[in-house]
Every structure is written in structure tokens, then in C-alpha cells.
Design a protein around this motif. Structure first.
Motif, PDB file in Angstrom:
ATOM      1  N   LEU A 158       0.842  -1.193   0.000  1.00 14.32           N
ATOM      2  CA  LEU A 158       0.000   0.000   0.000  1.00 14.32           C
ATOM      3  C   LEU A 158       0.877   1.242   0.000  1.00 14.32           C
ATOM      4  O   LEU A 158       1.747   1.401   0.862  1.00 14.32           O
ATOM      5  CB  LEU A 158      -0.905   0.006   1.243  1.00 14.32           C
ATOM      6  N   TRP A 159       0.632   2.101  -0.970  1.00 18.16           N
ATOM      7  CA  TRP A 159       1.256   3.433  -1.017  1.00 18.16           C
ATOM      8  C   TRP A 159       0.160   4.431  -0.706  1.00 18.16           C
ATOM      9  O   TRP A 159      -0.913   4.394  -1.319  1.00 18.16           O
ATOM     10  CB  TRP A 159       1.831   3.678  -2.406  1.00 18.16           C
ATOM     11  N   SER A 160       0.398   5.349   0.213  1.00 18.82           N
ATOM     12  CA  SER A 160      -0.664   6.258   0.629  1.00 18.82           C
ATOM     13  C   SER A 160      -0.109   7.660   0.850  1.00 18.82           C
ATOM     14  O   SER A 160       0.999   7.824   1.397  1.00 18.82           O
ATOM     15  CB  SER A 160      -1.317   5.754   1.920  1.00 18.82           C
ATOM     16  N   SER A 161      -0.887   8.666   0.433  1.00 19.11           N
ATOM     17  CA  SER A 161      -0.429  10.045   0.616  1.00 19.11           C
ATOM     18  C   SER A 161      -1.610  11.004   0.532  1.00 19.11           C
ATOM     19  O   SER A 161      -2.603  10.745  -0.150  1.00 19.11           O
ATOM     20  CB  SER A 161       0.607  10.416  -0.445  1.00 19.11           C
ATOM     21  N   ASP A 162      -1.468  12.127   1.237  1.00 17.96           N
ATOM     22  CA  ASP A 162      -2.438  13.209   1.096  1.00 17.96           C
ATOM     23  C   ASP A 162      -1.885  14.325   0.205  1.00 17.96           C
ATOM     24  O   ASP A 162      -2.492  15.384   0.075  1.00 17.96           O
ATOM     25  CB  ASP A 162      -2.823  13.781   2.469  1.00 17.96           C
ATOM     26  N   GLY A 163      -0.727  14.084  -0.390  1.00 10.40           N
ATOM     27  CA  GLY A 163      -0.164  15.049  -1.329  1.00 10.40           C
ATOM     28  C   GLY A 163       0.422  16.278  -0.679  1.00 10.40           C
ATOM     29  O   GLY A 163       0.627  17.290  -1.343  1.00 10.40           O
ATOM     30  N   ARG A 164       0.713  16.220   0.609  1.00  7.93           N
ATOM     31  CA  ARG A 164       1.202  17.404   1.315  1.00  7.93           C
ATOM     32  C   ARG A 164       2.669  17.319   1.706  1.00  7.93           C
ATOM     33  O   ARG A 164       3.105  17.993   2.632  1.00  7.93           O
ATOM     34  CB  ARG A 164       0.344  17.643   2.553  1.00  7.93           C
ATOM     35  N   GLY A 165       3.418  16.473   1.039  1.00  2.00           N
ATOM     36  CA  GLY A 165       4.848  16.445   1.310  1.00  2.00           C
ATOM     37  C   GLY A 165       5.413  15.099   1.679  1.00  2.00           C
ATOM     38  O   GLY A 165       6.628  14.915   1.674  1.00  2.00           O
ATOM     39  N   SER A 166       4.550  14.142   2.053  1.00  2.00           N
ATOM     40  CA  SER A 166       5.069  12.840   2.450  1.00  2.00           C
ATOM     41  C   SER A 166       4.130  11.736   1.985  1.00  2.00           C
ATOM     42  O   SER A 166       2.995  11.985   1.575  1.00  2.00           O
ATOM     43  CB  SER A 166       5.239  12.775   3.978  1.00  2.00           C
ATOM     44  N   TYR A 167       4.620  10.516   2.058  1.00  2.00           N
ATOM     45  CA  TYR A 167       3.809   9.343   1.732  1.00  2.00           C
ATOM     46  C   TYR A 167       4.292   8.175   2.572  1.00  2.00           C
ATOM     47  O   TYR A 167       5.394   8.206   3.148  1.00  2.00           O
ATOM     48  CB  TYR A 167       3.909   9.015   0.243  1.00  2.00           C
ATOM     49  N   SER A 168       3.467   7.154   2.649  1.00  2.00           N
ATOM     50  CA  SER A 168       3.845   5.964   3.410  1.00  2.00           C
ATOM     51  C   SER A 168       3.725   4.741   2.510  1.00  2.00           C
ATOM     52  O   SER A 168       2.940   4.713   1.565  1.00  2.00           O
ATOM     53  CB  SER A 168       2.937   5.801   4.634  1.00  2.00           C
ATOM     54  N   VAL A 169       4.525   3.738   2.814  1.00  2.00           N
ATOM     55  CA  VAL A 169       4.470   2.455   2.109  1.00  2.00           C
ATOM     56  C   VAL A 169       4.414   1.367   3.163  1.00  2.00           C
ATOM     57  O   VAL A 169       5.215   1.351   4.109  1.00  2.00           O
ATOM     58  CB  VAL A 169       5.707   2.248   1.214  1.00  2.00           C
ATOM     59  N   SER A 170       3.452   0.465   3.019  1.00  2.00           N
ATOM     60  CA  SER A 170       3.293  -0.595   4.015  1.00  2.00           C
ATOM     61  C   SER A 170       2.792  -1.864   3.345  1.00  2.00           C
ATOM     62  O   SER A 170       2.150  -1.817   2.289  1.00  2.00           O
ATOM     63  CB  SER A 170       2.295  -0.147   5.092  1.00  2.00           C
ATOM     64  N   PRO A 171       3.073  -3.026   3.966  1.00  2.00           N
ATOM     65  CA  PRO A 171       2.529  -4.268   3.414  1.00  2.00           C
ATOM     66  C   PRO A 171       1.027  -4.330   3.662  1.00  2.00           C
ATOM     67  O   PRO A 171       0.504  -3.709   4.587  1.00  2.00           O
ATOM     68  CB  PRO A 171       3.267  -5.345   4.200  1.00  2.00           C
ATOM     69  N   VAL A 172       0.335  -5.034   2.799  1.00  2.00           N
ATOM     70  CA  VAL A 172      -1.104  -5.190   2.951  1.00  2.00           C
ATOM     71  C   VAL A 172      -1.447  -6.652   2.703  1.00  2.00           C
ATOM     72  O   VAL A 172      -0.800  -7.330   1.897  1.00  2.00           O
ATOM     73  CB  VAL A 172      -1.863  -4.253   1.970  1.00  2.00           C
ATOM     74  N   ASP A 173      -2.423  -7.148   3.420  1.00  2.00           N
ATOM     75  CA  ASP A 173      -2.852  -8.532   3.266  1.00  2.00           C
ATOM     76  C   ASP A 173      -3.307  -8.766   1.832  1.00  2.00           C
ATOM     77  O   ASP A 173      -4.068  -7.973   1.273  1.00  2.00           O
ATOM     78  CB  ASP A 173      -3.990  -8.817   4.243  1.00  2.00           C
ATOM     79  N   VAL A 174      -2.851  -9.861   1.235  1.00  2.00           N
ATOM     80  CA  VAL A 174      -3.218 -10.136  -0.155  1.00  2.00           C
ATOM     81  C   VAL A 174      -4.724 -10.315  -0.311  1.00  2.00           C
ATOM     82  O   VAL A 174      -5.262 -10.152  -1.409  1.00  2.00           O
ATOM     83  CB  VAL A 174      -2.479 -11.377  -0.688  1.00  2.00           C
ATOM     84  N   VAL A 175      -5.409 -10.622   0.785  1.00  2.00           N
ATOM     85  CA  VAL A 175      -6.866 -10.737   0.722  1.00  2.00           C
ATOM     86  C   VAL A 175      -7.490  -9.388   0.368  1.00  2.00           C
ATOM     87  O   VAL A 175      -8.546  -9.323  -0.259  1.00  2.00           O
ATOM     88  CB  VAL A 175      -7.419 -11.261   2.067  1.00  2.00           C
ATOM     89  N   ASP A 176      -6.834  -8.317   0.790  1.00  2.00           N
ATOM     90  CA  ASP A 176      -7.348  -6.969   0.548  1.00  2.00           C
ATOM     91  C   ASP A 176      -6.757  -6.336  -0.706  1.00  2.00           C
ATOM     92  O   ASP A 176      -6.911  -5.126  -0.923  1.00  2.00           O
ATOM     93  CB  ASP A 176      -7.030  -6.059   1.746  1.00  2.00           C
ATOM     94  N   SER A 177      -6.068  -7.115  -1.530  1.00  2.00           N
ATOM     95  CA  SER A 177      -5.435  -6.569  -2.730  1.00  2.00           C
ATOM     96  C   SER A 177      -5.965  -7.287  -3.963  1.00  2.00           C
ATOM     97  O   SER A 177      -6.590  -8.346  -3.865  1.00  2.00           O
ATOM     98  CB  SER A 177      -3.912  -6.765  -2.646  1.00  2.00           C
ATOM     99  N   PRO A 178      -5.744  -6.725  -5.149  1.00  2.00           N
ATOM    100  CA  PRO A 178      -6.075  -7.457  -6.373  1.00  2.00           C
ATOM    101  C   PRO A 178      -5.225  -8.723  -6.470  1.00  2.00           C
ATOM    102  O   PRO A 178      -4.137  -8.800  -5.870  1.00  2.00           O
ATOM    103  CB  PRO A 178      -5.713  -6.466  -7.480  1.00  2.00           C
ATOM    104  N   SER A 179      -5.696  -9.713  -7.211  1.00  2.00           N
ATOM    105  CA  SER A 179      -4.890 -10.933  -7.387  1.00  2.00           C
ATOM    106  C   SER A 179      -3.608 -10.603  -8.154  1.00  2.00           C
ATOM    107  O   SER A 179      -2.604 -11.286  -8.023  1.00  2.00           O
ATOM    108  CB  SER A 179      -5.692 -11.998  -8.139  1.00  2.00           C
ATOM    109  N   ARG A 180      -3.671  -9.574  -8.942  1.00  2.00           N
ATOM    110  CA  ARG A 180      -2.486  -8.953  -9.543  1.00  2.00           C
ATOM    111  C   ARG A 180      -2.928  -7.576 -10.049  1.00  2.00           C
ATOM    112  O   ARG A 180      -4.113  -7.324 -10.258  1.00  2.00           O
ATOM    113  CB  ARG A 180      -1.908  -9.784 -10.697  1.00  2.00           C
ATOM    114  N   GLY A 181      -1.969  -6.695 -10.233  1.00  2.00           N
ATOM    115  CA  GLY A 181      -2.317  -5.374 -10.752  1.00  2.00           C
ATOM    116  C   GLY A 181      -2.375  -4.319  -9.667  1.00  2.00           C
ATOM    117  O   GLY A 181      -1.821  -4.476  -8.573  1.00  2.00           O
ATOM    118  N   THR A 182      -3.090  -3.246  -9.960  1.00  2.00           N
ATOM    119  CA  THR A 182      -3.086  -2.058  -9.102  1.00  2.00           C
ATOM    120  C   THR A 182      -4.497  -1.523  -8.901  1.00  2.00           C
ATOM    121  O   THR A 182      -5.286  -1.459  -9.843  1.00  2.00           O
ATOM    122  CB  THR A 182      -2.197  -0.951  -9.724  1.00  2.00           C
TER     123      THR A 182
END
Length: 630
Positions: A158-182
Motif C-alpha cells: 500500500l502506497w498512501s499520501s495526502d499530497g502534502r509532502g510525504s507518503y507511506s508504504v506498508s505491506p497489505v494482506d493479499v486478501v485486501d489486494s487485487p490478485s495482480r495489478g493495481t
């Protein structure tokens, strides 16, 4: 979409400086047409699908049990969310950081300078051209979450940002992600909630992304069935007669990242020894990277509708502004980049497409003079590179070229126009090269030609100094620089139809020329009477052999020429100042100062500085003192 655990293990990053600056400009409404963000996200999704299809040629297992590409847009009016999801190649953690946290591309700074200089609304034509299309989503979203899983990987991020200068990157459970893709989730701003309306989204998709070669579906509310908006049919596979101008324009905008209309569209299918389809567009305005030092083209290569690369020379470099694609069945799907560069098949295709594009530009010149002039103002300086590089089409390109001349006023002239109006017995096409039109028009070397009504090409592009050296004759006339060699103007009549003859040289003038030749021997190769000057006292010209004045400056500036050859100083013997100086031979230092000042004056008129500014100032002071007698 995300889990608390994921956020607890998030890595926090600061955007690199250029990204932060870019985001600030986007958030503060640099662009008035905010619809652009959706086209950019869909374009990125389509690219991801094409990359997957290409990688799956070597690794079919990447497709798993889901071989058909798709893009899905999901709307949630209640939550004020828009989701753009694809089943393309996906991204790993490092790829997310590289793609979304940094901009390691040339041109980014130039992009930001241009959008800052443009008024709101004009910037929409620039976005998408610099690889920064993703960031446009911050014009409408207060937060953006990107969940991506690379094809074949067993982890998602997971890449996440509010566009105000920073962003975060974290692992996410594959159950909550596409089987592939974005999957990109936009938490829309209050004033952007219209993008949760099916009508608004469908309109944007059909206007701007209707010919993306990946089917697009829409889910208009949570729990609803997907509705197909586009079928992903490749436009170039259809018959020309079935494609409207609007469809061509839409496709051009999608493939080029520009928001203008194409000036020329070339669409054909070649059959016979080699079979391929080409769809090429000449843009209506200059692409940002037209003057990139690498001079790379932006044509895409497809093999049997599978995207292969956009990093190979499918067009000559002087047509690098052309956008489009070539789709062939004559190459293997697993063709390598090395095979592409050395392929005789691709060389033949390149030749065929180039000929068709040049022919289409010629047709534009014949059928729509105004549209052609606009094309020439945008791309003429690049097309002229072909005169220097493309021996096969050199004559075509010279005939196609248009020029500012001493007879064109504010317009342009072709060489055919020039030859038609040339003087009787004129064996040369005269030209003058320099940095600006105003500078050239004020050049003293033009005076004799202007007085006799002889047209001169005024060439201000850097490439002009090169192609004129290699240009063939045009309709029996050679190209000749008016800053090189003798002018030989005595053969031409003056405007009152009296034969132009050289002035009789008095003994005083002959004496002064000999004195100046001796005094300036270390700085000039010769001092001689001029037949090209009518108003100015002096000018500099290059010798008959070697380079002209402007070419010497270009080569010296590029470090290709250690020192320029000594120029020739030409003196206007009819000028009152010269006559006055020649008559003053009282043994004082005036003559020496005058000769040196005349040389510096010629340098200044040529766009240069005096070699020794202090000595120049001292000589000028002495002359003033003598004139004022103090």
C-alpha cells in the motif's frame, strides 16, 4: 481496503523536492480542466496491462487463470470515492517508491517552469508529457491510496499520501489486494464529488480514453454489476472509412499525452513483402521533448497488437515529433531489443512509414498553406535536420522548407519562390546565418544585396549553419553565405538600372587601406574595399575557404574549433567617416586609433565584443578628446 496492522508497519517517506513542488502546484489548481486526471490514470492502467502481456510472452504463468486485460472504475457517491483498478503487471514495494515517490526523469524541472509560466487552463496541454500524470489525481483527491501486487508475487503493498509532502508504504494482506495489478482509491474533495457520477465519468472516458486497447468497465455504485464502457478494440485495426476525425483526435490525445489536435494523420496498412499497419500523427503543437539532446522518437512498436517497446527508432530523428504506432506480424513476439535495432524488416518498415509521413506533409503544403505554415513554425527547425542527415530525401526536404528572407516581410518563402524571383544571371542562393531575425536584418553584410534587390535567406536555427554546407544545388543554383568570400555584386544593376561599378579609389584611400592592413595584420587576414556595404563603414567576412562567420562561432562554442581563422575587414570607401580618416595623415596616432576602432566597430556589428574593452575605451576617449580639442 487497508488494515490497521498495515498502517502500523508503514514506512514514512518524504517526497523528493521536485515532486513536492509539483504536488503543491497541482493541488492549488494549476489546471482548470481537472478531468485530465482520469485520462492519466486510465492511460497508466493500460500501460500496465500491455507490460503484462509482453512479460507473459516469456512467462505465461503470470496470466494465471485471468488472461483478459481489463480496467474497472468503481464509484461510491456516499463515501465520495473513485477507484481505478487494473489487472496489469502491478508493482513491488521498490517499484511503488520509484514510480510514485520520485521523479528521476529529465525534463521535470522544465515542466514545472512551464506550468508556472502558463495561465490556468493552458497547463492541461502540458500534463502527461513529462511522466507525471499520476500526480494529477491530487487536483481532485484529498487522499490517494494505491494497493498493488506484482504479477507472480505473493505479497502486496500500500502506497498512501495526502499530497502534502510525504507518503507511506506498508505491506497489505493479499486478501485486501487485487490478485495482480493495481487498485487506486481516490478520496475525493468535496468540490470533486461529481466524479462519483456515472454520467460524468462515462463522458470523460468516452471523450478521452475511448480507444485505449484495454476494455473499460464501470461499477456505478457498490454491489452493482460492471457495465462495459469501451471494448478495447485497437483503433488502428479498423478501416479508415469507419473512423471519424473525432475518434482519431481522441486516440492521438491518448497516445501522445497532448490536448491539441493533430495537424496531420497518416493511417495505412502495407501489404506485400512486409505487412504492417501504421498510425502516425503530426502534433498541432510542439511536444515538450522535441529538443531533447538524445533526439529520441516516441513511436510505439506492436507485434500482433502486443506492445513491445517505445524505445526504438521507428522514425528518423528529424521526425521525432511524430506520435503514433506501428503494428506488424512480421516480427516474433519475443523479439529482443538487439534484434529490433538490427532487423532488416524494421528498417524496411521505417523507410516506408517515413516516406508516407513526408508525403503527407508535402500534401499539407500543397492543399492548406496556412496549416502548413503553422506546422513549419512548430517543426521546421527539426525537419531541416533531415537535410543534413537524410541523403535520400534531401531534395524533398529542401523543397519542402520555408524561410524568412529579405523579401518575405513577416511571412515565409520557399526556394521555388526564391528562384522564380532571382536576378538574371544570379547563380547562387544567398543566405545569412545568425541568432535572431532582428540581428540579421540589421547586418551590414546585407546592405549591398538589399540595395540591388537581391533576396537573401535569413537563417536563425543552429542547424542552418550545417545543412547549407551539405545542401545540393537547387534548380541549378548553389548556396552561398554573404559573410564569406567576395560578394561579386558589381555584376548586378542598382535599383535605378545603372550598372553598379566600383568607386574609383583615391590615393588617400589606397594609402589608408595599406596602413590598416599593416596595423591590423595580427588580427585580420586582409583589409580590402567592399562592394557589399552601402551604409555602414565596415564589416567582417570570412575567407572563401573554410567556414562562414556563424559556423565558426558555433564550432568554437561547442569546443570543436580551438580558434577561428582571421577574418577579413571590408571597408566602405564611399562612407564619409572613412574618407575623412583617409584624408587625415598628419603623422599623429589618429590613424592607428581609427583603424583599430573600425575593427572593433565591425566586431560589434557582427554581434561580438571588442577583444580588449579597456583599450577600446581608451582609444575612443583619445578620439573624442582630439575632436573636442581638450
Amino acid at each position: 481496503m487497508t488494515t490497521t496492522a498495515a498502517h502500523n508497519t508503514a514506512e514514512n517517506h518524504i517526497f523528493e523536492a521536485d515532486v513536492a513542488r509539483l504536488l503543491h502546484m497541482m493541488v492549488h489548481s494549476v489546471y482548470s480542466d481537472k478531468d485530465v486526471f482520469l485520462r492519466e490514470l486510465i492511460s497508466n492502467a493500460a500501460d500496465a496491462s500491455e507490460k503484462l502481456r509482453f512479460e507473459a510472452i516469456a512467462t505465461p504463468t503470470l496470466l494465471a487463470n485471468d488472461p483478459d486485460s481489463r480496467i474497472t472504475l468503481s464509484l461510491d457517491e456516499e463515501k465520495r470515492q473513485l477507484v481505478v483498478e487494473d489487472n496489469g503487471i502491478g508493482m513491488s514495494r521498490d517499484e511503488l517508491i520509484e514510480a510514485l515517490g520520485t521523479i528521476a526523469r529529465s525534463g521535470t524541472r522544465a515542466f514545472m517552469e512551464r506550468i508556472e509560466a502558463n495561465k490556468a487552463g493552458e497547463g492541461a496541454q502540458l500534463i502527461g508529457q513529462f511522466g507525471v500524470g499520476f500526480y494529477s489525481c491530487f487536483m481532485v483527491a484529498e487522499r490517494v491510496d494505491v494497493v498493488s501486487r506484482r504479477a507472480g508475487a505473493d505479497e502486496a503493498w500500500l502506497w498512501s499520501s495526502d499530497g502534502r509532502g510525504s507518503y507511506s508504504v506498508s505491506p497489505v494482506d493479499v486478501v485486501d489486494s487485487p490478485s495482480r495489478g493495481t487498485r487506486i482509491t481516490l478520496q475525493l474533495m468535496e468540490d470533486a464529488k461529481t466524479y462519483t457520477s456515472r454520467w460524468s465519468v462515462e463522458r470523460i472516458v468516452k471523450e478521452q480514453s475511448g480507444h485505449v486497447p484495454v476494455p473499460i468497465k464501470i461499477i456505478e455504485k457498490p454491489g452493482a454489476e460492471p457495465i462495459q464502457l469501451t471494448d478495447g478494440t485497437a483503433l488502428w485495426t479498423r478501416s479508415k472509412s469507419d473512423i471519424s476525425t473525432e475518434e482519431y483526435t481522441d486516440f492521438y490525445r491518448g497516445i501522445s499525452g497532448q490536448y491539441d489536435e493533430p495537424a496531420v494523420t497518416v493511417h495505412f496498412r502495407a501489404e506485400g513483402r512486409h505487412e504492417y499497419t501504421a498510425l502516425a500523427f503530426v502534433p498541432g503543437s510542439q511536444p515538450f521533448d522535441m529538443f531533447d539532446p538524445d533526439r529520441k522518437g516516441r513511436m510505439k512498436l506492436y507485434v500482433k497488437r502486443v506492445f513491445i517497446t517505445d524505445d526504438t527508432e521507428l522514425m528518423p530523428r528529424y521526425l521525432r515529433f511524430v506520435r503514433g504506432l506501428i503494428d506488424t506480424a512480421d516480427l516474433p513476439l519475443n523479439v529482443s531489443r538487439e534484434m529490433i535495432q538490427a532487423s532488416p524488416i524494421l528498417a524496411a518498415i521505417r523507410k516506408g512509414v517515413t516516406s508516407r509521413v513526408v508525403a503527407a506533409i508535402e500534401k499539407l503544403a500543397e492543399t492548406d498553406a496556412d496549416a502548413f505554415i503553422k506546422f513549419w513554425e512548430n517543426f521546421g527547425s527539426v525537419v531541416k535536420e533531415g537535410i543534413y542527415e537524410d541523403f535520400e530525401r534531401r531534395s524533398q526536404l529542401i523543397a519542402l522548407s520555408r524561410f524568412r528572407t529579405t523579401a518575405s516581410n513577416d511571412g515565409y518563402r520557399s526556394l521555388a519562390d526564391y528562384v522564380k524571383d532571382a536576378k538574371q544571371d544570379q547563380s547562387a542562393i544567398y543566405y545569412l546565418t545568425g541568432n535572431s531575425l532582428d540581428q540579421l536584418k540589421a547586418s551590414p553584410q546585407l546592405e549591398g544585396f538589399r540595395a540591388r534587390g537581391i533576396e537573401v535567406l535569413l537563417l536563425t536555427d543552429s542547424i542552418d549553419s550545417f545543412w547549407v554546407m551539405n545542401a545540393p544545388e537547387f534548380e541549378g543554383r548553389t548556396f552561398k553565405s554573404i559573410t564569406q568570400g567576395t560578394a561579386d555584386l558589381a555584376q548586378f544593376a542598382t535599383p535605378n538600372d545603372e550598372a553598379a561599378t566600383k568607386s574609383e579609389t583615391s590615393a588617400d584611400l589606397e594609402s589608408f587601406i595599406a596602413f590598416a592592413r599593416e596595423t591590423l595584420a595580427e588580427q585580420v587576414s586582409d583589409v580590402r574595399a567592399s562592394d557589399r556595404l552601402t551604409e555602414s563603414a565596415v564589416c567582417l567576412v570570412a575567407s572563401e575557404q573554410g567556414y562562414d562567420r556563424q559556423m565558426e562561432k558555433i564550432l568554437q562554442g561547442a569546443g570543436r574549433l580551438q580558434s577561428a581563422a582571421k577574418p577579413i575587414l571590408e571597408i566602405n570607401l564611399d562612407h564619409p567617416l572613412v574618407k575623412g580618416i583617409a584624408a587625415k595623415d598628419d603623422g599623429s596616432s589618429l590613424r592607428e586609433d581609427a583603424a583599430l576602432l573600425l575593427l572593433d566597430q565591425a566586431r560589434i556589428l557582427d554581434g561580438d565584443r571588442p577583444v580588449d574593452p579597456r583599450a577600446f575605451a581608451e582609444r575612443l576617449t583619445r578620439v573624442f578628446q582630439r575632436a573636442l580639442q581638450f
